[in-house]
Design a protein around this motif. Structure first.
Motif, PDB file in Angstrom:
ATOM      1  N   ARG A 198     -31.499  59.129  -9.854  1.00 44.07           N
ATOM      2  CA  ARG A 198     -31.458  58.923 -11.309  1.00 44.07           C
ATOM      3  C   ARG A 198     -32.791  58.364 -11.804  1.00 44.07           C
ATOM      4  O   ARG A 198     -33.310  58.794 -12.834  1.00 44.07           O
ATOM      5  N   LEU A 199     -33.308  57.400 -11.085  1.00 43.24           N
ATOM      6  CA  LEU A 199     -34.576  56.801 -11.511  1.00 43.24           C
ATOM      7  C   LEU A 199     -35.737  57.794 -11.421  1.00 43.24           C
ATOM      8  O   LEU A 199     -36.733  57.649 -12.124  1.00 43.24           O
ATOM      9  N   GLY A 200     -35.585  58.767 -10.536  1.00 41.34           N
ATOM     10  CA  GLY A 200     -36.679  59.720 -10.324  1.00 41.34           C
ATOM     11  C   GLY A 200     -37.618  59.267  -9.213  1.00 41.34           C
ATOM     12  O   GLY A 200     -38.725  59.784  -9.078  1.00 41.34           O
TER      13      GLY A 200
ATOM     14  N   LEU B 139     -22.674  46.997 -10.392  1.00 40.20           N
ATOM     15  CA  LEU B 139     -22.600  46.307 -11.683  1.00 40.20           C
ATOM     16  C   LEU B 139     -23.018  47.169 -12.883  1.00 40.20           C
ATOM     17  O   LEU B 139     -22.406  47.105 -13.938  1.00 40.20           O
ATOM     18  N   ILE B 140     -24.067  47.951 -12.722  1.00 42.75           N
ATOM     19  CA  ILE B 140     -24.656  48.636 -13.886  1.00 42.75           C
ATOM     20  C   ILE B 140     -24.747  50.160 -13.720  1.00 42.75           C
ATOM     21  O   ILE B 140     -24.187  50.918 -14.507  1.00 42.75           O
ATOM     22  N   CYS B 141     -25.450  50.588 -12.703  1.00 40.08           N
ATOM     23  CA  CYS B 141     -25.687  52.038 -12.552  1.00 40.08           C
ATOM     24  C   CYS B 141     -24.542  52.651 -11.755  1.00 40.08           C
ATOM     25  O   CYS B 141     -24.708  53.131 -10.640  1.00 40.08           O
ATOM     26  N   LYS B 142     -23.365  52.608 -12.358  1.00 46.89           N
ATOM     27  CA  LYS B 142     -22.138  53.054 -11.678  1.00 46.89           C
ATOM     28  C   LYS B 142     -22.148  54.574 -11.505  1.00 46.89           C
ATOM     29  O   LYS B 142     -22.817  55.264 -12.269  1.00 46.89           O
TER      30      LYS B 142
ATOM     31  N   PRO C 139     -22.791  55.214 -16.151  1.00 35.59           N
ATOM     32  CA  PRO C 139     -23.721  54.097 -15.937  1.00 35.59           C
ATOM     33  C   PRO C 139     -23.938  53.343 -17.243  1.00 35.59           C
ATOM     34  O   PRO C 139     -23.934  53.942 -18.315  1.00 35.59           O
ATOM     35  N   LYS C 140     -24.089  52.016 -17.142  1.00 37.35           N
ATOM     36  CA  LYS C 140     -24.246  51.201 -18.358  1.00 37.35           C
ATOM     37  C   LYS C 140     -25.721  51.138 -18.752  1.00 37.35           C
ATOM     38  O   LYS C 140     -26.373  50.077 -18.632  1.00 37.35           O
ATOM     39  N   CYS C 141     -26.230  52.262 -19.214  1.00 39.94           N
ATOM     40  CA  CYS C 141     -27.674  52.363 -19.481  1.00 39.94           C
ATOM     41  C   CYS C 141     -28.123  51.376 -20.561  1.00 39.94           C
ATOM     42  O   CYS C 141     -29.250  50.892 -20.523  1.00 39.94           O
TER      43      CYS C 141
ATOM     44  N   ILE D  80     -33.965  48.280 -16.283  1.00 40.30           N
ATOM     45  CA  ILE D  80     -35.074  49.133 -15.812  1.00 40.30           C
ATOM     46  C   ILE D  80     -35.000  50.534 -16.428  1.00 40.30           C
ATOM     47  O   ILE D  80     -35.526  51.488 -15.866  1.00 40.30           O
ATOM     48  N   ARG D  81     -34.356  50.628 -17.590  1.00 40.53           N
ATOM     49  CA  ARG D  81     -34.186  51.969 -18.160  1.00 40.53           C
ATOM     50  C   ARG D  81     -35.515  52.601 -18.577  1.00 40.53           C
ATOM     51  O   ARG D  81     -35.645  53.814 -18.599  1.00 40.53           O
ATOM     52  N   GLU D  82     -36.510  51.749 -18.879  1.00 40.47           N
ATOM     53  CA  GLU D  82     -37.812  52.312 -19.246  1.00 40.47           C
ATOM     54  C   GLU D  82     -38.420  53.156 -18.110  1.00 40.47           C
ATOM     55  O   GLU D  82     -39.307  53.971 -18.339  1.00 40.47           O
TER      56      GLU D  82
ATOM     57  N   LYS E 151     -35.624  58.308 -15.164  1.00 42.28           N
ATOM     58  CA  LYS E 151     -35.691  59.729 -15.532  1.00 42.28           C
ATOM     59  C   LYS E 151     -34.383  60.178 -16.215  1.00 42.28           C
ATOM     60  O   LYS E 151     -34.392  60.875 -17.215  1.00 42.28           O
ATOM     61  N   TYR E 152     -33.263  59.733 -15.649  1.00 39.35           N
ATOM     62  CA  TYR E 152     -31.942  60.091 -16.194  1.00 39.35           C
ATOM     63  C   TYR E 152     -31.815  59.598 -17.638  1.00 39.35           C
ATOM     64  O   TYR E 152     -31.335  60.306 -18.512  1.00 39.35           O
ATOM     65  N   TYR E 153     -32.282  58.377 -17.884  1.00 37.87           N
ATOM     66  CA  TYR E 153     -32.181  57.785 -19.224  1.00 37.87           C
ATOM     67  C   TYR E 153     -33.065  58.553 -20.210  1.00 37.87           C
ATOM     68  O   TYR E 153     -32.648  58.850 -21.334  1.00 37.87           O
ATOM     69  N   ARG E 154     -34.273  58.873 -19.777  1.00 34.80           N
ATOM     70  CA  ARG E 154     -35.188  59.637 -20.655  1.00 34.80           C
ATOM     71  C   ARG E 154     -34.548  60.960 -21.055  1.00 34.80           C
ATOM     72  O   ARG E 154     -34.576  61.365 -22.207  1.00 34.80           O
TER      73      ARG E 154
HETATM   74 FE1  SF4 Z   1     -28.900  53.846 -14.052  1.00 32.43          FE
HETATM   75 FE2  SF4 Z   1     -31.005  54.814 -15.327  1.00 32.43          FE
HETATM   76 FE3  SF4 Z   1     -28.845  54.194 -16.681  1.00 32.43          FE
HETATM   77 FE4  SF4 Z   1     -30.349  52.290 -15.622  1.00 32.43          FE
HETATM   78  S1  SF4 Z   1     -30.931  53.690 -17.254  1.00 32.43           S
HETATM   79  S2  SF4 Z   1     -28.114  52.412 -15.584  1.00 32.43           S
HETATM   80  S3  SF4 Z   1     -31.039  53.248 -13.745  1.00 32.43           S
HETATM   81  S4  SF4 Z   1     -28.994  55.794 -15.128  1.00 32.43           S
END
Ligand code: SF4
Length: 222
Positions: free
Chosen positions: A152-154, A190-193, A197-199, A204-206, A209-212
């Motif tokens: 996900r992070l790339g 906890l977060i990146c389920k 995922p609780k984006c 570290i969403r900045e 890659k998945y978030y972008r």
């Molecule tokens: Fe996971 Fe990326 Fe969402 Fe963060 S922003 S929770 S690393 S998918």
């Protein structure tokens, strides 16, 4: 992502997780010797940490070393292991493992990958967990959390945990190899389920890659 960025990302993640409560942190304190670590790692495959921890506590009340594992009746062992995935099979594996460790390894848990991988129930991930957690060796243990989050992070672009491990050795600075499993497992719990995922709460969403992609897709549709 270059190594400087990776370091910033990992430090941010460490800072974020330092006062959080994730099931994996209890595990790290619990597996304080190679025997416990190996058995725990085998039990934990296909099982949630919360469940494995509960079962492992019951088990280690009764079974404190290799001799105890040899002596315990297989049916009794099965009963204790109920709850973990494939518990009947794992009971068989543990009995076999105890016998091999006693007779071929002088009742010691091997501290190298080749020997660990010869043991029943031990695959790549379990071997790396034992090396990293029990023997403080530089190994990256890749489970489903580490595989998913790295992609996900790339940090990697891979199809399976084995490929992920190979690629992570190239992108993660060596001083983080041992702790990457704990960090990403805690973060995954906890977060990146796996699902949803609780984006919005992600520190570290900045970097992600998945978030972008998600943001771009949303702006495209609005
Ligand atoms: Fe996971 Fe990326 Fe969402 Fe963060 S922003 S929770 S690393 S998918």
């Amino acid at each position: 992502m270059n190594k400087e960025k990776v370091i910033v990302l990992l430090e941010k993640l460490k800072e974020f997780l330092k006062d959080k409560k994730a099931p994996v942190f209890n595990v790290v304190d619990f597996i304080d010797n190679p025997f416990k670590c190996l058995i725990y790692a085998i039990l934990s495959t296909r099982t949630k940490d919360e469940v494995t921890l509960k079962v492992a506590k019951l088990l280690f009340d009764k079974v404190k070393n290799i001799n105890d594992l040899i002596n315990i009746d297989e049916k009794e062992l099965e009963n204790i292991l109920k709850g973990v995935g494939f518990y009947r099979n794992k009971a068989k594996i543990l009995k076999k493992l105890a016998y091999i460790l006693k007779h071929d390894y002088n009742s010691k848990i091997p501290n190298n990958k080749d020997d660990l991988m010869k043991l029943p129930g031990v695959g790549n991930k379990v071997a790396n967990v034992v090396l990293a957690y029990a023997f403080n060796k530089d190994a990256i243990a890749v489970d489903t959390h580490v595989h998913r989050i790295s992609n996900r992070l790339g940090l990697v672009n891979t199809e399976n945990p084995k490929e992920t491990e190979k690629e992570l050795y190239k992108v993660i600075p060596k001083k983080y190899w041992r702790e990457i499993n704990t960090l990403f497992v805690a973060f995954g719990q906890l977060i990146c389920k796996p699902k949803k995922p609780k984006c919005n709460e992600c520190p570290i969403r900045e970097f992600c890659k998945y978030y972008r992609k998600k943001i771009n897709a949303n702006s495209y549709t609005t």
